[in-house]
Motif scaffolding. Sequence first.
Motif, PDB file in Angstrom:
ATOM      1  N   PRO A 261      28.344 -33.766 -26.615  1.00 16.62           N
ATOM      2  CA  PRO A 261      26.897 -33.660 -26.790  1.00 16.62           C
ATOM      3  C   PRO A 261      26.103 -34.737 -26.064  1.00 16.62           C
ATOM      4  N   ARG A 262      26.725 -35.866 -25.731  1.00 14.76           N
ATOM      5  CA  ARG A 262      25.980 -36.890 -25.004  1.00 14.76           C
ATOM      6  C   ARG A 262      25.831 -36.529 -23.531  1.00 14.76           C
ATOM      7  N   HIS A 263      26.576 -35.537 -23.082  1.00 17.20           N
ATOM      8  CA  HIS A 263      26.601 -35.237 -21.651  1.00 17.20           C
ATOM      9  C   HIS A 263      25.970 -33.861 -21.410  1.00 17.20           C
ATOM     10  N   GLY A 264      26.741 -32.795 -21.576  1.00 12.33           N
ATOM     11  CA  GLY A 264      26.224 -31.471 -21.218  1.00 12.33           C
ATOM     12  C   GLY A 264      25.483 -30.776 -22.338  1.00 12.33           C
ATOM     13  N   ALA A 289       7.561 -40.872 -35.425  1.00 11.55           N
ATOM     14  CA  ALA A 289       8.872 -41.107 -36.062  1.00 11.55           C
ATOM     15  C   ALA A 289       9.884 -41.610 -35.030  1.00 11.55           C
ATOM     16  N   VAL A 290       9.831 -41.049 -33.820  1.00 10.45           N
ATOM     17  CA  VAL A 290      10.743 -41.508 -32.750  1.00 10.45           C
ATOM     18  C   VAL A 290      10.472 -42.982 -32.458  1.00 10.45           C
ATOM     19  N   LYS A 291       9.183 -43.329 -32.379  1.00 11.75           N
ATOM     20  CA  LYS A 291       8.828 -44.719 -32.068  1.00 11.75           C
ATOM     21  C   LYS A 291       9.271 -45.673 -33.174  1.00 11.75           C
ATOM     22  N   GLY A 295      15.424 -41.350 -34.782  1.00  9.33           N
ATOM     23  CA  GLY A 295      15.871 -40.318 -33.835  1.00  9.33           C
ATOM     24  C   GLY A 295      15.305 -40.540 -32.444  1.00  9.33           C
ATOM     25  N   ARG A 296      15.766 -39.720 -31.506  1.00  8.79           N
ATOM     26  CA  ARG A 296      15.359 -39.841 -30.108  1.00  8.79           C
ATOM     27  C   ARG A 296      14.631 -38.587 -29.652  1.00  8.79           C
ATOM     28  N   LEU A 297      13.834 -38.781 -28.647  1.00  6.66           N
ATOM     29  CA  LEU A 297      13.175 -37.636 -28.035  1.00  6.66           C
ATOM     30  C   LEU A 297      14.184 -37.017 -27.083  1.00  6.66           C
ATOM     31  N   GLN A 298      14.764 -35.897 -27.485  1.00  8.17           N
ATOM     32  CA  GLN A 298      15.818 -35.270 -26.667  1.00  8.17           C
ATOM     33  C   GLN A 298      15.244 -34.787 -25.344  1.00  8.17           C
ATOM     34  N   GLY A 299      16.034 -34.913 -24.286  1.00  8.54           N
ATOM     35  CA  GLY A 299      15.557 -34.495 -22.970  1.00  8.54           C
ATOM     36  C   GLY A 299      14.696 -35.547 -22.301  1.00  8.54           C
ATOM     37  N   PHE A 300      14.609 -36.720 -22.908  1.00  9.45           N
ATOM     38  CA  PHE A 300      13.870 -37.840 -22.332  1.00  9.45           C
ATOM     39  C   PHE A 300      14.820 -39.000 -22.103  1.00  9.45           C
ATOM     40  N   GLY A 301      14.603 -39.709 -21.006  1.00 10.07           N
ATOM     41  CA  GLY A 301      15.420 -40.887 -20.710  1.00 10.07           C
ATOM     42  C   GLY A 301      16.672 -40.484 -19.953  1.00 10.07           C
ATOM     43  N   HIS A 302      17.188 -41.420 -19.203  1.00  8.02           N
ATOM     44  CA  HIS A 302      18.392 -41.165 -18.413  1.00  8.02           C
ATOM     45  C   HIS A 302      19.014 -42.504 -18.058  1.00  8.02           C
ATOM     46  N   ARG A 303      20.346 -42.544 -18.034  1.00  2.00           N
ATOM     47  CA  ARG A 303      21.022 -43.783 -17.684  1.00  2.00           C
ATOM     48  C   ARG A 303      20.641 -44.252 -16.278  1.00  2.00           C
ATOM     49  N   VAL A 304      20.438 -43.335 -15.373  1.00  2.00           N
ATOM     50  CA  VAL A 304      20.193 -43.729 -13.979  1.00  2.00           C
ATOM     51  C   VAL A 304      18.720 -43.571 -13.576  1.00  2.00           C
ATOM     52  N   TYR A 305      18.095 -42.449 -13.978  1.00  2.00           N
ATOM     53  CA  TYR A 305      16.694 -42.265 -13.582  1.00  2.00           C
ATOM     54  C   TYR A 305      15.787 -43.126 -14.438  1.00  2.00           C
ATOM     55  N   LYS A 306      14.992 -43.951 -13.778  1.00  3.21           N
ATOM     56  CA  LYS A 306      13.988 -44.730 -14.495  1.00  3.21           C
ATOM     57  C   LYS A 306      12.602 -44.286 -14.034  1.00  3.21           C
ATOM     58  N   SER A 307      12.534 -43.056 -13.553  1.00  2.00           N
ATOM     59  CA  SER A 307      11.264 -42.411 -13.229  1.00  2.00           C
ATOM     60  C   SER A 307      11.495 -40.924 -13.506  1.00  2.00           C
ATOM     61  N   LYS A 352      10.459 -46.822 -19.478  1.00  4.38           N
ATOM     62  CA  LYS A 352      10.715 -45.918 -18.348  1.00  4.38           C
ATOM     63  C   LYS A 352      11.431 -44.641 -18.800  1.00  4.38           C
ATOM     64  N   LEU A 353      10.917 -44.056 -19.867  1.00  2.74           N
ATOM     65  CA  LEU A 353      11.506 -42.820 -20.400  1.00  2.74           C
ATOM     66  C   LEU A 353      10.672 -41.630 -19.922  1.00  2.74           C
ATOM     67  N   TYR A 354      11.278 -40.794 -19.106  1.00  2.18           N
ATOM     68  CA  TYR A 354      10.614 -39.617 -18.536  1.00  2.18           C
ATOM     69  C   TYR A 354      11.454 -38.386 -18.843  1.00  2.18           C
ATOM     70  N   ASN A 356      14.050 -35.574 -18.472  1.00  2.00           N
ATOM     71  CA  ASN A 356      15.207 -35.397 -17.596  1.00  2.00           C
ATOM     72  C   ASN A 356      15.466 -33.903 -17.395  1.00  2.00           C
ATOM     73  N   VAL A 357      16.522 -33.587 -16.645  1.00  2.00           N
ATOM     74  CA  VAL A 357      16.815 -32.200 -16.254  1.00  2.00           C
ATOM     75  C   VAL A 357      16.887 -31.255 -17.464  1.00  2.00           C
ATOM     76  N   ASP A 358      17.259 -31.816 -18.611  1.00  2.00           N
ATOM     77  CA  ASP A 358      17.487 -30.964 -19.780  1.00  2.00           C
ATOM     78  C   ASP A 358      16.222 -30.609 -20.538  1.00  2.00           C
TER      79      ASP A 358
HETATM   80  N1  ACO Z   1      13.785 -41.295 -27.156  1.00  2.00           N
HETATM   81  C1  ACO Z   1      13.339 -42.444 -27.675  1.00  2.00           C
HETATM   82  N2  ACO Z   1      13.750 -43.664 -27.280  1.00  2.00           N
HETATM   83  C2  ACO Z   1      14.659 -43.704 -26.306  1.00  2.00           C
HETATM   84  C3  ACO Z   1      15.180 -42.547 -25.705  1.00  2.00           C
HETATM   85  C4  ACO Z   1      14.713 -41.305 -26.151  1.00  2.00           C
HETATM   86  N3  ACO Z   1      15.145 -40.168 -25.630  1.00  2.00           N
HETATM   87  N4  ACO Z   1      16.093 -42.886 -24.759  1.00  2.00           N
HETATM   88  C5  ACO Z   1      16.119 -44.223 -24.758  1.00  2.00           C
HETATM   89  N5  ACO Z   1      15.260 -44.730 -25.703  1.00  2.00           N
HETATM   90  C6  ACO Z   1      14.960 -46.129 -25.958  1.00  2.00           C
HETATM   91  C7  ACO Z   1      16.084 -46.787 -26.744  1.00  2.00           C
HETATM   92  O1  ACO Z   1      15.855 -46.718 -28.136  1.00  2.00           O
HETATM   93  C8  ACO Z   1      16.007 -48.198 -26.218  1.00  2.00           C
HETATM   94  O2  ACO Z   1      14.922 -48.840 -26.844  1.00  2.00           O
HETATM   95  P1  ACO Z   1      15.035 -50.430 -27.247  1.00  2.00           P
HETATM   96  O3  ACO Z   1      15.154 -51.129 -25.928  1.00  2.00           O
HETATM   97  O4  ACO Z   1      13.788 -50.703 -27.999  1.00  2.00           O
HETATM   98  O5  ACO Z   1      16.282 -50.538 -28.073  1.00  2.00           O
HETATM   99  C9  ACO Z   1      15.646 -48.030 -24.748  1.00  2.00           C
HETATM  100  O6  ACO Z   1      14.922 -46.802 -24.704  1.00  2.00           O
HETATM  101  C10 ACO Z   1      16.833 -47.970 -23.811  1.00  2.00           C
HETATM  102  O7  ACO Z   1      17.766 -46.987 -24.314  1.00  2.00           O
HETATM  103  P2  ACO Z   1      19.323 -46.961 -23.978  1.00  2.00           P
HETATM  104  O8  ACO Z   1      20.008 -46.166 -25.036  1.00  2.00           O
HETATM  105  O9  ACO Z   1      19.808 -48.354 -23.722  1.00  2.00           O
HETATM  106  O10 ACO Z   1      19.346 -46.199 -22.590  1.00  2.00           O
HETATM  107  P3  ACO Z   1      20.596 -45.550 -21.911  1.00  2.00           P
HETATM  108  O11 ACO Z   1      20.369 -45.632 -20.464  1.00  2.00           O
HETATM  109  O12 ACO Z   1      21.874 -46.107 -22.436  1.00  2.00           O
HETATM  110  O13 ACO Z   1      20.509 -44.047 -22.444  1.00  2.00           O
HETATM  111  C11 ACO Z   1      20.281 -41.696 -22.567  1.00  2.00           C
HETATM  112  C12 ACO Z   1      20.283 -42.930 -21.646  1.00  2.00           C
HETATM  113  C13 ACO Z   1      21.616 -41.625 -23.320  1.00  2.00           C
HETATM  114  C14 ACO Z   1      20.134 -40.439 -21.709  1.00  2.00           C
HETATM  115  C15 ACO Z   1      19.099 -41.805 -23.549  1.00  2.00           C
HETATM  116  O14 ACO Z   1      17.880 -41.914 -22.850  1.00  2.00           O
HETATM  117  C16 ACO Z   1      19.051 -40.646 -24.541  1.00  2.00           C
HETATM  118  O15 ACO Z   1      19.712 -40.696 -25.587  1.00  2.00           O
HETATM  119  N6  ACO Z   1      18.223 -39.583 -24.244  1.00  2.00           N
HETATM  120  C17 ACO Z   1      18.134 -38.424 -25.091  1.00  2.00           C
HETATM  121  C18 ACO Z   1      19.351 -37.511 -24.844  1.00  2.00           C
HETATM  122  C19 ACO Z   1      19.284 -36.814 -23.494  1.00  2.00           C
HETATM  123  O16 ACO Z   1      18.248 -36.276 -23.097  1.00  2.00           O
HETATM  124  N7  ACO Z   1      20.420 -36.806 -22.789  1.00  2.00           N
HETATM  125  C20 ACO Z   1      20.533 -36.095 -21.505  1.00  2.00           C
HETATM  126  C21 ACO Z   1      20.792 -37.028 -20.380  1.00  2.00           C
HETATM  127  S1  ACO Z   1      20.786 -36.131 -18.869  1.00  2.00           S
HETATM  128  C22 ACO Z   1      22.331 -35.448 -18.737  1.00  2.00           C
HETATM  129  O17 ACO Z   1      23.313 -35.922 -19.245  1.00  2.00           O
HETATM  130  C23 ACO Z   1      22.462 -34.215 -17.947  1.00  2.00           C
END
Ligand code: ACO
Length: 422
Positions: A261-264, A289-291, A295-307, A352-354, A356-358
């Motif tokens: 679930p963390r990947h695909g 609540a996310v802030k 929980g996290r905002l699904q489909g937002f953020g990426h390990r590599v993309y910071k835009s 830098k949470l934007y 992502n593809v998902d």
């Molecule tokens: N919603 C809210 N906050 C977030 C999110 C999010 N989606 N993603 C990261 N953050 C916050 C973290 O809480 C953290 O905050 P802090 O510095 O106050 O503790 C900060 O942003 C950095 O987060 P990390 O977990 O260190 O970032 P990392 O690069 O390890 O994580 C990931 C990347 C796993 C994709 C993450 O952004 C996430 O969980 N996103 C939601 C799941 C998702 O969309 N995954 C698909 C990725 S694309 C793919 O695999 C095809």
Amino acid sequence: MPESITITDNRTGSTVDIPIVNGGVAASDFSKLLPGVWFYDPGFMSTAACESAITYLDGENGVLRYRGYPIEQLAEQSNYLEVAYLLLNGELPTPEEYTKWSHDITYHTFIHENVRKRFLEGFHYDAHPMGMMVSAVAALSTFYLDAKDISDTAVLHKQVVRLIAKMPTLAAAAHRFSVGMPFVYPDNSLDFCANFLSMMWKVAEPRFEPDPALVRALDILFILHADHEQNCGTTAMRTVASAHADPYSATAAAAAALYGPRHGGANEAVIRMLTEIGSVDNVEPFIQAVKEGKGRLQGFGHRVYKSYDPRAKIIKRTADEVFAVTGKNPLLDIALKLEDIALNDEYFTSRKLYPNVDFYSGLIYQAMGFPLEMFTVLFAIPRTAGWLAHFKELLEQDSKITRPRQLYVGSEERNYVPIARR
Ligand code: ACO
């Protein structure tokens, strides 16, 4: 003068100069200075595990290129089969090469009857289609015994063709089984994506005619998912390939990583999140609540993309074209409002949470009628081209077997205590 760094071992005062080549420094040069001291890097956060000429990714600036070609141009002008050829061979095909490639793929779409009857139909009635895919791909290695001969390029090419061609057939068969519908054989008169839609949805009509706009949307999604350099699944692929396993077994390993679930699985999580939010009125409290860390905002953020993920931009446009045919996915308004609020909120911008593809791909798949369980399978079909490109590249590089070190943090030596005395 070439750029370099100097490392000093403070225990001995010895130093070593290491050149910076292609943005990296060779760990083997460190090791000359520090034998027996390992680089501790869980999750490979700072490690380049290989050289690769397949995909270029600049996460800060939202750039993605396959073999040098911008993803935007490929999504606009190419198709998945051509992109698969490009990834595998390094160059776009000539018209003759493309005709042969697409003919070869088309004529390898059938699966052995035993794969369907004995394997796929042997699963429990509620088996997850991705679990079925992982197992079926691994099982293919037992049908093509020549696949073990990975040093013969002609033999390897044949397995590449088979794998790319058979993934949609396996995927559709897994879906049909899970909903109790009869298997649909490939239709060689249809192109790659239209054929997949036919195998998915055909009922009793003599020939399934998919809507061209949906075929094109699927093609674009397949292009966007075809490769993404050293992600978890591709790293699994290269690791297993480094042991010289056959391409079916290695692809099954990569698909197993994608199944996580963390990947695909993130696009499935997006749909679940949007469904849970339920209405645009609930978006603001959800963001709050996310802030607050709930929980996290699904489909937002990426390990590599910071835009903004460049694939998300293309998918957002494609969504409109799909909804013009299927009708708007009712979850779209919630997604748009979520994006709008998040992109203007300091919590998300400062991290830098934007999208992502998902973020939008699940909305398209759902509007096209795919069940949630099929989303990761839809990712695995095109990613097979990327996995196999890395498999081939790794063999050409004559890489060593992957074998990282560890930092041992367990018990010191101690004596065994017989069970009666414990
Ligand atoms: N919603 C809210 N906050 C977030 C999110 C999010 N989606 N993603 C990261 N953050 C916050 C973290 O809480 C953290 O905050 P802090 O510095 O106050 O503790 C900060 O942003 C950095 O987060 P990390 O977990 O260190 O970032 P990392 O690069 O390890 O994580 C990931 C990347 C796993 C994709 C993450 O952004 C996430 O969980 N996103 C939601 C799941 C998702 O969309 N995954 C698909 C990725 S694309 C793919 O695999 C095809």
